[in-house]
Design a protein around this motif. Structure first.
Motif, PDB file in Angstrom:
ATOM      1  N   MET A 196       1.120   7.665 -20.760  1.00 34.21           N
ATOM      2  CA  MET A 196      -0.687   8.129 -21.216  1.00 34.21           C
ATOM      3  C   MET A 196      -0.420   8.434 -22.571  1.00 34.21           C
ATOM      4  SD  MET A 196      -2.384   9.538 -18.450  1.00 34.21           S
ATOM      5  CE  MET A 196      -3.421  10.891 -19.322  1.00 34.21           C
ATOM      6  N   GLY A 197      -1.660   8.838 -23.720  1.00 38.36           N
ATOM      7  CA  GLY A 197      -1.731   9.112 -24.836  1.00 38.36           C
ATOM      8  C   GLY A 197      -0.942   7.456 -25.120  1.00 38.36           C
ATOM      9  N   GLN A 198       0.250   6.611 -24.813  1.00 38.90           N
ATOM     10  CA  GLN A 198       0.432   5.512 -25.870  1.00 38.90           C
ATOM     11  C   GLN A 198      -0.612   4.744 -25.702  1.00 38.90           C
ATOM     12  OE1 GLN A 198       4.406   6.030 -24.455  1.00 38.90           O
ATOM     13  NE2 GLN A 198       4.948   4.424 -27.160  1.00 38.90           N
ATOM     14  N   VAL A 199      -0.545   4.529 -27.608  1.00 39.94           N
ATOM     15  CA  VAL A 199      -1.373   3.187 -27.746  1.00 39.94           C
ATOM     16  C   VAL A 199      -0.135   1.670 -28.043  1.00 39.94           C
ATOM     17  CG1 VAL A 199      -3.022   2.832 -29.222  1.00 39.94           C
ATOM     18  CG2 VAL A 199      -2.856   5.052 -29.293  1.00 39.94           C
ATOM     19  N   THR A 200      -0.536   0.890 -28.035  1.00 37.82           N
ATOM     20  CA  THR A 200      -0.367  -0.245 -27.336  1.00 37.82           C
ATOM     21  C   THR A 200      -1.139  -1.279 -28.241  1.00 37.82           C
ATOM     22  OG1 THR A 200       0.090  -0.421 -25.253  1.00 37.82           O
ATOM     23  CG2 THR A 200       1.685  -1.739 -26.045  1.00 37.82           C
ATOM     24  N   LEU A 257      -9.629   3.098 -27.677  1.00 34.69           N
ATOM     25  CA  LEU A 257      -9.066   2.531 -26.906  1.00 34.69           C
ATOM     26  C   LEU A 257      -8.596   2.810 -25.682  1.00 34.69           C
ATOM     27  CD1 LEU A 257      -8.259  -0.098 -28.937  1.00 34.69           C
ATOM     28  CD2 LEU A 257     -10.090  -0.018 -27.669  1.00 34.69           C
ATOM     29  N   ASP A 258      -7.752   4.401 -25.624  1.00 33.07           N
ATOM     30  CA  ASP A 258      -6.904   5.335 -25.370  1.00 33.07           C
ATOM     31  C   ASP A 258      -7.891   5.731 -23.894  1.00 33.07           C
ATOM     32  OD1 ASP A 258      -3.982   5.281 -26.116  1.00 33.07           O
ATOM     33  OD2 ASP A 258      -4.547   7.267 -26.713  1.00 33.07           O
ATOM     34  N   LYS A 259      -9.137   6.066 -24.352  1.00 34.70           N
ATOM     35  CA  LYS A 259      -9.740   6.668 -23.225  1.00 34.70           C
ATOM     36  C   LYS A 259     -10.546   5.920 -22.360  1.00 34.70           C
ATOM     37  CE  LYS A 259     -11.728  11.638 -24.447  1.00 34.70           C
ATOM     38  NZ  LYS A 259     -11.799  12.141 -23.734  1.00 34.70           N
ATOM     39  N   LEU A 260     -10.406   4.680 -22.902  1.00 34.19           N
ATOM     40  CA  LEU A 260     -11.222   3.536 -22.201  1.00 34.19           C
ATOM     41  C   LEU A 260      -9.980   3.058 -20.724  1.00 34.19           C
ATOM     42  CD1 LEU A 260     -12.904   1.081 -24.869  1.00 34.19           C
ATOM     43  CD2 LEU A 260     -14.108   2.220 -23.009  1.00 34.19           C
ATOM     44  N   ARG A 261      -8.140   3.313 -21.498  1.00 33.68           N
ATOM     45  CA  ARG A 261      -7.540   2.973 -21.175  1.00 33.68           C
ATOM     46  C   ARG A 261      -7.941   3.817 -19.377  1.00 33.68           C
ATOM     47  NH1 ARG A 261      -4.903   1.202 -25.701  1.00 33.68           N
ATOM     48  NH2 ARG A 261      -5.097  -0.935 -26.074  1.00 33.68           N
ATOM     49  N   ASN A 262      -8.158   4.840 -20.202  1.00 29.87           N
ATOM     50  CA  ASN A 262      -7.766   6.085 -18.939  1.00 29.87           C
ATOM     51  C   ASN A 262      -8.527   6.603 -18.595  1.00 29.87           C
ATOM     52  OD1 ASN A 262      -4.708   6.441 -19.598  1.00 29.87           O
ATOM     53  ND2 ASN A 262      -5.487   7.487 -21.338  1.00 29.87           N
ATOM     54  N   GLU A 263      -9.599   6.259 -18.295  1.00 30.28           N
ATOM     55  CA  GLU A 263     -11.065   6.971 -17.972  1.00 30.28           C
ATOM     56  C   GLU A 263     -11.366   6.293 -16.892  1.00 30.28           C
ATOM     57  OE1 GLU A 263     -13.568   9.862 -19.572  1.00 30.28           O
ATOM     58  OE2 GLU A 263     -11.594  10.744 -20.300  1.00 30.28           O
ATOM     59  N   PHE A 264     -11.171   4.673 -17.019  1.00 30.86           N
ATOM     60  CA  PHE A 264     -12.212   3.946 -16.602  1.00 30.86           C
ATOM     61  C   PHE A 264     -10.979   3.008 -15.544  1.00 30.86           C
ATOM     62  CE2 PHE A 264     -14.770   4.646 -19.499  1.00 30.86           C
ATOM     63  CZ  PHE A 264     -15.851   5.158 -19.420  1.00 30.86           C
ATOM     64  N   MET A 316     -18.753   1.888 -19.913  1.00 34.98           N
ATOM     65  CA  MET A 316     -17.497   1.572 -21.197  1.00 34.98           C
ATOM     66  C   MET A 316     -18.273   0.880 -22.029  1.00 34.98           C
ATOM     67  SD  MET A 316     -14.330  -0.701 -18.765  1.00 34.98           S
ATOM     68  CE  MET A 316     -13.155  -0.096 -19.898  1.00 34.98           C
ATOM     69  N   LEU A 317     -18.986   0.075 -21.886  1.00 33.23           N
ATOM     70  CA  LEU A 317     -19.817   0.187 -23.667  1.00 33.23           C
ATOM     71  C   LEU A 317     -20.698   1.281 -23.745  1.00 33.23           C
ATOM     72  CD1 LEU A 317     -21.406  -3.361 -22.584  1.00 33.23           C
ATOM     73  CD2 LEU A 317     -19.915  -3.288 -24.305  1.00 33.23           C
ATOM     74  N   GLN A 318     -21.089   1.786 -22.567  1.00 32.00           N
ATOM     75  CA  GLN A 318     -21.805   3.223 -23.482  1.00 32.00           C
ATOM     76  C   GLN A 318     -21.254   4.369 -24.057  1.00 32.00           C
ATOM     77  OE1 GLN A 318     -23.453   3.550 -19.106  1.00 32.00           O
ATOM     78  NE2 GLN A 318     -26.020   3.100 -20.195  1.00 32.00           N
ATOM     79  N   TYR A 319     -19.810   4.423 -23.089  1.00 28.93           N
ATOM     80  CA  TYR A 319     -18.956   5.519 -23.930  1.00 28.93           C
ATOM     81  C   TYR A 319     -18.646   4.640 -25.095  1.00 28.93           C
ATOM     82  CZ  TYR A 319     -15.154   8.748 -24.234  1.00 28.93           C
ATOM     83  OH  TYR A 319     -14.445   9.263 -24.605  1.00 28.93           O
ATOM     84  N   ILE A 363     -12.834  -3.840 -30.020  1.00 27.99           N
ATOM     85  CA  ILE A 363     -13.072  -3.462 -28.836  1.00 27.99           C
ATOM     86  C   ILE A 363     -14.018  -3.662 -27.721  1.00 27.99           C
ATOM     87  CG2 ILE A 363     -14.674  -1.078 -28.015  1.00 27.99           C
ATOM     88  CD1 ILE A 363     -13.107   0.584 -30.260  1.00 27.99           C
ATOM     89  N   LEU A 364     -14.808  -4.742 -28.631  1.00 26.56           N
ATOM     90  CA  LEU A 364     -15.287  -5.684 -27.087  1.00 26.56           C
ATOM     91  C   LEU A 364     -14.507  -6.518 -26.529  1.00 26.56           C
ATOM     92  CD1 LEU A 364     -18.948  -6.351 -28.090  1.00 26.56           C
ATOM     93  CD2 LEU A 364     -18.453  -4.755 -26.765  1.00 26.56           C
ATOM     94  N   LEU A 365     -13.023  -7.176 -27.376  1.00 28.18           N
ATOM     95  CA  LEU A 365     -12.456  -8.564 -27.036  1.00 28.18           C
ATOM     96  C   LEU A 365     -11.705  -7.015 -25.708  1.00 28.18           C
ATOM     97  CD1 LEU A 365     -11.710  -9.839 -29.947  1.00 28.18           C
ATOM     98  CD2 LEU A 365     -12.612 -10.930 -27.942  1.00 28.18           C
ATOM     99  N   GLU A 366     -11.595  -5.795 -26.704  1.00 26.34           N
ATOM    100  CA  GLU A 366     -10.512  -5.082 -25.985  1.00 26.34           C
ATOM    101  C   GLU A 366     -11.106  -4.193 -24.264  1.00 26.34           C
ATOM    102  OE1 GLU A 366      -7.601  -4.096 -26.031  1.00 26.34           O
ATOM    103  OE2 GLU A 366      -6.854  -2.994 -24.411  1.00 26.34           O
ATOM    104  N   ILE A 367     -12.088  -4.846 -24.055  1.00 26.19           N
ATOM    105  CA  ILE A 367     -12.790  -4.268 -23.224  1.00 26.19           C
ATOM    106  C   ILE A 367     -12.952  -5.418 -22.002  1.00 26.19           C
ATOM    107  CG2 ILE A 367     -15.371  -4.343 -21.902  1.00 26.19           C
ATOM    108  CD1 ILE A 367     -16.279  -1.830 -23.865  1.00 26.19           C
TER     109      ILE A 367
END
Lengths: 176, 635
Positions: A1-5, A21-28, A38-41, A53-57
């Motif tokens: 948790m909390g680690q950013v790669t 990005l962290d949030k996106l990984r953890n909460e969805f 995710m986009l709305q967030y 961020i779009l590429l990450e999503i």
């Protein structure tokens, strides 16, 4: 948790975006039907959707980037460019139209020197048009950020914008 | 917790509120109220109470429907009815509160109406103030879906329960699902989203569809510009809708549901979230609902701003995270819906009626309305009408009654021209059809549709060609682009109508418009395209003379199409007061004090500022060689 790669391409992404990005990984969970939430967030947090961020999503949801981009451009809510400090939304619903909202739009466009969807040069205002706010009984309606103003006309709208400009000038003179 | 003890607790809470020993103040805090300044009024109420050191309870309620009077408050002293005051400013609010609460003067001339009985004089009236139910705006109305709007705190589930809420669900859970479907069928309820498909039959299809996983969806993507009924209902009484949804889920055998709500309605979404939490806490959602074997959950999905997502197959695609594009039917959602499973989709108001029907019975419900259109329908009354607001009327009521009696007619002594129902999918109905009964069949016969319930009144200052252009601009930009008739057809129709508005129309354009309209109507994939020509067809049918004067005489009599008129100052009326010259934003008006003023036509942007500003009606709308109308002389 909390680690950013971070992917090599994203090293220039600001820290706010890293946190996001962290949030996106953890909460969805990253299922396809998480895409729009995710986009709305992201948009709620940053005000727009940066390409990185779009590429990450796309990676998180395993959806092709083209599909993500397709969804982003399909829905009127999503923006690919940063917005100004205030978002001025003009309602173009039927009741507003019957009550001359087209004239307000024309005047605001020339007053701010922008077209709908654009941001003023000073970065203060982004002008948007919305199909209908559902506050038709008070038409015509102008919304600035979350505040709804009813029974508007061109001069009242100008006054609102002038007031915000003045506020901004005072703020910058206090904290140069 | 069993329902009896929940109900007992809610009743106690409600009784305590009804018999408060201190004054109770309701403040309308829906989106409309807030837009009109309810937040400032709320602050003024708190300020007044603090200054006078008076105890009082404040309750934030939803919209009671008289939006033209917002911001409104209602004040009730112990043992007396509520007194409503409207069009408030913070100063006026403090004045009224001090006058009534401190000096016992309710200022009847400033009051709108009284509501409720009150125990002191028994008949619930206060001298000089009409009763709510006697107001011309309220008298013709029957409030079923809106039964609690403006009367309860929408963020308190106990208020809803005390007023009969969730009794229908409790009853339903004791019945076999087929009996519930029969009850809904007998009530005659038809889809309130606009198309009017019988709700009971729709539920039966979904119930009979094979498969263990089924979904139920509440369509809260109120996309029609000019419509705000669903928003008001969700903001003012979210539980009425949610209860209907749970009943529907039980009837068709769904265990998961979605509310697809417009992102433009943040307050409605917030109220829904609060309501869902309260339902879970009371065991009205989740596992073993009210002790039964039934389990059900509801998720909220926020729309992202696409009108086409009001179409059911597009809506489901959007929930799945894709572009909201419709697909051809069959298969219908009842067979192949969300994630390929049988799915039932109903509109917000439909569910709001379901909970009332289960509570009070099909027979009671079907006693309202007409043979084929039972019950009531909510409308958002807006545009050029004196009393704008949210109304609910029995089906079959005449348009005239809605516009003249409820709406109070046209403001400023102007002439009624038409009424638009059904938004971009509907049509413009002329004055000659004012006696048309409002039901699904009659409106369709007139070329319009019931639609979700937007009703925008237009007066002589509305140009009907411009209305057609307005709706085509909307449908053209909202067309998803999947099928060619809609994508290209709306574009072509818009081009033709824009030419007409600019004075470049040709006589053969009318035939072309009619032809393209027919093609788009017949060949489009979904409801958006199939109904997009309605505004064009109805304006051609009822206001053909306006198209002709635009094309042949290059005249826009309403003074809307800018290429086809100009403003001139009438030498007989101008007093040289200089107001117009001062207000003109582009400096197009010149003239000395007490001398005739002149408009420089090259500079004029036709923004109408001078027309509206002139107190003497000296600014007139002129077309080639003809003067049509002067502004109103108002002092």
């Amino acid at each position: 948790m909390g680690q950013v790669t971070l992917q090599p391409d994203y090293t220039d992404v600001a820290s706010e975006e890293n946190h996001l990005l962290d949030k996106l990984r953890n909460e969805f969970e990253g299922r396809p039907d998480d895409l729009i939430p995710m986009l709305q967030y992201v948009q709620k947090t940053l005000g727009y959707l940066p390409e990185g961020i779009l590429l990450e999503i796309s990676r998180l949801t395993s959806l092709p980037a083209a599909r993500v981009f397709g969804v982003v451009t399909f829905y009127a809510q999503f923006r690919l460019k940063p917005i100004g400090k205030y978002t001025v939304k003009l309602c173009r619903g039927t009741a507003c139209h019957v009550n001359a909202s087209a004239q307000i739009l024309e005047d605001v466009c020339s007053y701010l020197n922008v077209e709908p969807g654009e941001t003023t040069k000073d970065g203060l205002f982004t002008l948007e048009i919305v199909a209908c706010f559902g506050s038709c009984a008070l038409a015509p309606v102008v919304v600035i950020d979350e505040s709804v103003y009813g029974l508007m006309n061109s001069s009242k709208t100008r006054k609102l914008l002038d007031g915000l400009r003045k506020e901004q000038r005072e703020e910058t003179s206090q904290h140069p | 917790m069993d329902f009896a003890s929940i109900k007992a607790g809610a009743d106690r809470k409600w009784a305590e509120l009804m018999n408060l020993s201190e004054p109770l103040i309701h403040i309308g805090m829906g989106t409309c109220g807030r837009a009109a300044g309810a937040e400032d009024v709320f602050a003024a109420v708190k300020h007044a109470l603090k200054n006078t050191n008076l105890p009082a309870r404040i309750l934030r309620v939803g919209c009671i429907g008289m939006c033209y009077l917002e911001p409104m408050i209602a004040v009730r002293k112990p043992g007396r009815p509520f007194i409503y005051y409207g069009n408030l400013t913070p100063d006026k609010t403090e004045d009224l509160l001090v006058s009534y609460l401190l000096n016992n003067d309710p200022k009847p001339q400033s009051a709108i109406c009284t509501l409720g009985e009150g125990s002191t004089n028994g008949n619930g009236s206060i001298d000089g103030i009409p009763r709510f139910s006697d107001l011309p705006m309220i008298k013709p109305q029957v409030r079923i879906a809106l039964r609690n709007c403006g009367l309860i705190d929408p963020e308190d589930i106990d208020h809803y329960i005390a007023r009969g809420g969730y009794s229908g669900l409790r009853k339903a859970l004791e019945l076999p699902p087929d009996d519930i479907i029969r009850e809904i069928k007998e009530s005659g309820l038809r889809g309130r989203g606009g198309a009017g498909f019988p709700t009971g039959a729709k539920w039966e299809f979904a119930r009979k569809a094979a498969g263990r996983v089924k979904y139920i969806i509440c369509n809260a993507d109120e996309g029609d510009p000019g419509a705000f009924m669903d928003r008001s209902l969700l903001e003012g009484d979210p539980h009425a809708v949610l209860e209907g949804m749970v009943i529907g889920a039980y009837a068709i055998g769904a265990h998961e549901g979605y509310i697809y709500a417009r992102a433009e309605y943040p307050l409605a979404i917030q109220r829904l979230r609060i309501a869902l939490e309260q339902m879970r806490a009371y065991g009205l959602l989740g596992d073993n609902i009210l002790g039964s074997a039934f389990h059900f959950n509801i998720h909220i999905k926020e729309g992202a701003g696409a009108f086409v997502c009001g179409e059911e197959t597009a809506l489901m695609a959007s929930i799945e995270g894709a572009r909201g594009m419709p697909r051809s039917r069959p298969p219908f959602p009842a067979q192949v819906g969300l994630r390929g499973k049988p799915t039932n989709i109903n509109n917000v108001e439909t569910f709001g009626n379901v909970s009332a029907i289960l509570e009070r019975g099909a027979k009671w419900y079907s006693s309202f309305g007409t043979e084929k259109s039972r019950g009531t329908k909510t409308f958002s009354l807006a545009g050029k009408v004196k009393r704008t607001g949210l109304i609910e009327v029995p089906m079959g009521i005449k348009l005239r009654e809605i516009i003249n009696d409820i709406g109070g007619g046209i403001p400023g002594g102007r002439q009624f021209k038409g009424v638009q129902t059904g938004g971009p999918s509907g049509g413009c109905i002329p004055a000659s059809l004012l006696d048309l009964p409002v039901d699904y069949e009659s409106l369709a016969k007139a070329g319009s549709i019931m639609g979700s319930g937007g009703m925008v009144v237009m007066d002589e200052g509305t140009c009907m060609v411009d209305m057609a252009r307005y709706f085509l601009t909307f449908t053209q930009s909202e067309s998803c682009g999947k099928c060619i008739p809609c994508r290209l057809g709306t574009r072509q129709m818009l081009d033709v109508v824009e030419d007409i508005c600019k004075g470049n129309g040709k006589p053969e354009d009318l035939k072309l418009l009619a032809d393209v309209s027919e093609t788009v109507q017949k060949a489009s994939l979904c409801g958006l395209g199939q109904t997009a020509p309605n505004p064009v067809q109805t304006t051609l049918r009822y206001f053909g003379d306006e198209y002709e004067s635009h094309i042949l005489e290059k005249r826009c009599a309403a003074g809307v199409c800018k290429a086809l008129f100009h403003y001139e100052i009438d030498s007989g009326r101008c007093t040289g007061c200089m107001v117009c010259a001062r207000k003109c934003p582009v400096g197009a008006i010149t003239g000395e004090k007490k001398q005739l003023h002149i408009i420089d036509q090259k500079k004029c942007t036709k923004c109408r500022t001078c027309y509206d500003a002139c107190k003497f009606g000296a600014v007139g709308i002129c077309t080639e060689g003809m003067k049509i109308e002067n502004g109103d002389a108002h002092n």
